[in-house]
Design a protein around this motif. Sequence first.
Motif, PDB file in Angstrom:
ATOM      1  N   UNK A  98     -40.161  -6.595 -13.359  1.00 51.05           N
ATOM      2  CA  UNK A  98     -40.505  -7.983 -13.697  1.00 51.05           C
ATOM      3  C   UNK A  98     -41.890  -8.024 -14.325  1.00 51.05           C
ATOM      4  N   UNK A  99     -42.030  -8.814 -15.369  1.00 49.76           N
ATOM      5  CA  UNK A  99     -43.332  -8.994 -16.016  1.00 49.76           C
ATOM      6  C   UNK A  99     -43.260 -10.224 -16.905  1.00 49.76           C
ATOM      7  N   UNK A 100     -44.333 -10.492 -17.629  1.00 44.08           N
ATOM      8  CA  UNK A 100     -44.358 -11.636 -18.550  1.00 44.08           C
ATOM      9  C   UNK A 100     -45.099 -11.242 -19.814  1.00 44.08           C
ATOM     10  N   UNK A 101     -44.937 -12.048 -20.835  1.00 47.56           N
ATOM     11  CA  UNK A 101     -45.655 -11.834 -22.092  1.00 47.56           C
ATOM     12  C   UNK A 101     -45.997 -13.184 -22.705  1.00 47.56           C
ATOM     13  N   UNK A 102     -47.151 -13.257 -23.328  1.00 53.30           N
ATOM     14  CA  UNK A 102     -47.582 -14.491 -23.989  1.00 53.30           C
ATOM     15  C   UNK A 102     -47.169 -14.468 -25.453  1.00 53.30           C
ATOM     16  N   UNK A 166     -41.395 -15.173 -18.982  1.00 53.18           N
ATOM     17  CA  UNK A 166     -41.299 -14.386 -17.756  1.00 53.18           C
ATOM     18  C   UNK A 166     -39.890 -13.795 -17.722  1.00 53.18           C
ATOM     19  N   UNK A 167     -39.781 -12.506 -17.466  1.00 49.73           N
ATOM     20  CA  UNK A 167     -38.451 -11.899 -17.519  1.00 49.73           C
ATOM     21  C   UNK A 167     -38.305 -10.751 -16.539  1.00 49.73           C
ATOM     22  N   UNK A 168     -37.046 -10.488 -16.195  1.00 55.34           N
ATOM     23  CA  UNK A 168     -36.652  -9.309 -15.437  1.00 55.34           C
ATOM     24  C   UNK A 168     -35.840  -8.424 -16.368  1.00 55.34           C
ATOM     25  N   UNK A 169     -36.177  -7.131 -16.397  1.00 54.50           N
ATOM     26  CA  UNK A 169     -35.474  -6.177 -17.262  1.00 54.50           C
ATOM     27  C   UNK A 169     -34.850  -5.085 -16.409  1.00 54.50           C
ATOM     28  N   UNK A 170     -33.643  -4.669 -16.768  1.00 53.23           N
ATOM     29  CA  UNK A 170     -33.004  -3.577 -16.039  1.00 53.23           C
ATOM     30  C   UNK A 170     -33.561  -2.247 -16.537  1.00 53.23           C
ATOM     31  N   UNK A 171     -33.122  -1.165 -15.907  1.00 48.76           N
ATOM     32  CA  UNK A 171     -33.735   0.133 -16.146  1.00 48.76           C
ATOM     33  C   UNK A 171     -33.534   0.721 -17.521  1.00 48.76           C
ATOM     34  N   UNK A 172     -32.673   0.099 -18.352  1.00 55.35           N
ATOM     35  CA  UNK A 172     -32.442   0.588 -19.710  1.00 55.35           C
ATOM     36  C   UNK A 172     -33.087  -0.319 -20.740  1.00 55.35           C
ATOM     37  N   UNK A 173     -34.127  -1.035 -20.318  1.00 52.61           N
ATOM     38  CA  UNK A 173     -34.981  -1.814 -21.227  1.00 52.61           C
ATOM     39  C   UNK A 173     -34.255  -2.999 -21.860  1.00 52.61           C
ATOM     40  N   UNK A 275     -41.015  -2.270 -22.583  1.00 51.55           N
ATOM     41  CA  UNK A 275     -40.175  -1.915 -23.730  1.00 51.55           C
ATOM     42  C   UNK A 275     -39.129  -2.989 -24.011  1.00 51.55           C
ATOM     43  N   UNK A 276     -38.638  -3.657 -22.960  1.00 50.47           N
ATOM     44  CA  UNK A 276     -37.719  -4.782 -23.164  1.00 50.47           C
ATOM     45  C   UNK A 276     -38.426  -5.917 -23.897  1.00 50.47           C
ATOM     46  N   UNK A 277     -39.685  -6.172 -23.526  1.00 52.17           N
ATOM     47  CA  UNK A 277     -40.471  -7.187 -24.229  1.00 52.17           C
ATOM     48  C   UNK A 277     -40.638  -6.797 -25.691  1.00 52.17           C
ATOM     49  N   UNK A 278     -40.878  -5.507 -25.934  1.00 58.88           N
ATOM     50  CA  UNK A 278     -40.997  -5.040 -27.313  1.00 58.88           C
ATOM     51  C   UNK A 278     -39.729  -5.270 -28.110  1.00 58.88           C
ATOM     52  N   UNK A 279     -38.570  -5.062 -27.483  1.00 64.32           N
ATOM     53  CA  UNK A 279     -37.304  -5.318 -28.179  1.00 64.32           C
ATOM     54  C   UNK A 279     -37.158  -6.791 -28.520  1.00 64.32           C
ATOM     55  N   UNK A 280     -37.517  -7.674 -27.571  1.00 60.83           N
ATOM     56  CA  UNK A 280     -37.418  -9.110 -27.841  1.00 60.83           C
ATOM     57  C   UNK A 280     -38.336  -9.510 -28.988  1.00 60.83           C
ATOM     58  N   UNK A 305     -31.609 -11.949 -26.677  1.00 62.93           N
ATOM     59  CA  UNK A 305     -31.154 -11.065 -25.600  1.00 62.93           C
ATOM     60  C   UNK A 305     -29.686 -10.721 -25.757  1.00 62.93           C
ATOM     61  N   UNK A 306     -28.876 -11.696 -26.191  1.00 65.99           N
ATOM     62  CA  UNK A 306     -27.449 -11.434 -26.425  1.00 65.99           C
ATOM     63  C   UNK A 306     -27.275 -10.360 -27.489  1.00 65.99           C
ATOM     64  N   UNK A 307     -28.045 -10.455 -28.576  1.00 66.17           N
ATOM     65  CA  UNK A 307     -27.939  -9.465 -29.648  1.00 66.17           C
ATOM     66  C   UNK A 307     -28.376  -8.083 -29.155  1.00 66.17           C
ATOM     67  N   UNK A 308     -29.443  -8.038 -28.346  1.00 69.56           N
ATOM     68  CA  UNK A 308     -29.911  -6.763 -27.797  1.00 69.56           C
ATOM     69  C   UNK A 308     -28.803  -6.098 -26.980  1.00 69.56           C
ATOM     70  N   UNK A 309     -28.135  -6.869 -26.133  1.00 73.95           N
ATOM     71  CA  UNK A 309     -27.072  -6.300 -25.307  1.00 73.95           C
ATOM     72  C   UNK A 309     -25.869  -5.878 -26.152  1.00 73.95           C
TER      73      UNK A 309
END
Length: 312
Positions: A98-102, A166-173, A275-280, A305-309
Amino acid sequence: MLSRGDLTDDEWAVLEPLLPVSNNRCGRWRDHRQVVNGIIHRLSTGVQWRELPERFGPWKTVHKRHLLWSADGTWEMLLQHVLALADAEGNIDWDINVDSTSVRAHQHAAGAPKPGAAGTAQLFKRGSRKIGSGVDHGESAAPAGGGGAAGEALGRSRGGLTTKIHLAAEGKCRPLSMVITPGQRADCTQFEPVMEKICVPRRGRGRPRRTPASVSADKAYSNRKIRSYLRKRGIRHVIPEKKDHKAARLRRGSRGGRPPGFDKERYKDRNTVERAIGKLKQFRAVATRYDKRGYVYLGTVTAAAVVIWLRS
């Protein structure tokens, strides 16, 4: 880097069964695939809606479809669907972070009409309609999670207007759940809302999965309330203790209790949320906020997020 191209046939086959074939007022919808491709093009490039290439059809159609789907929960429903498919294949790593980004808000993101202003209440009245599995999404245009009355999730700082994701990311970013707030909101205040939004439906029988195997977060989330919340739910967690908390505990001696457990090896995986934040933020419409309404920007982030998945 994520492709800016249109949906492939395989990607479209995942989304097509979930989208409505008609509305109650105007008959059949314009080709959903063409519209979704237009939304993805805008997500990737950050282009103004008016500047969408003609191959996506009338820009107003694409724009209003995105506003409507952000308001009635369609993007959230699509995200849950792709999560359910991934979970059924065992393709979700439930050691989450869990983390956040501005996010800097463009000057055009300010100035949204106040709730109740003339014309705003009429924008999303489309009548009751069925989406995907037949859930009635009604005609409400005030979805939860978009920031509410707190300036449409816009906060002021020395750098100007900002929004925080604010987001939660699973182990595969890849992102599992997202909440947006004004940029000055403390990270720890949104930990529980982010955790409560984790909801992965089962493909067969059974309740949706809401509990991860473990959670990791940085020192911003180190407080008793968060640790107590995780213990009550039986979730293993790795959150480093703040220096002042440690000093206070040591001063109390035996009354200070035991130090919280800390797994250094597990904490090394916390970079997956970065890295998930970087993808977004590879999507320019996410990296810079152009949307005036908080719930529309949340829809923009959810669509990314839908496109990422779909493409992972």
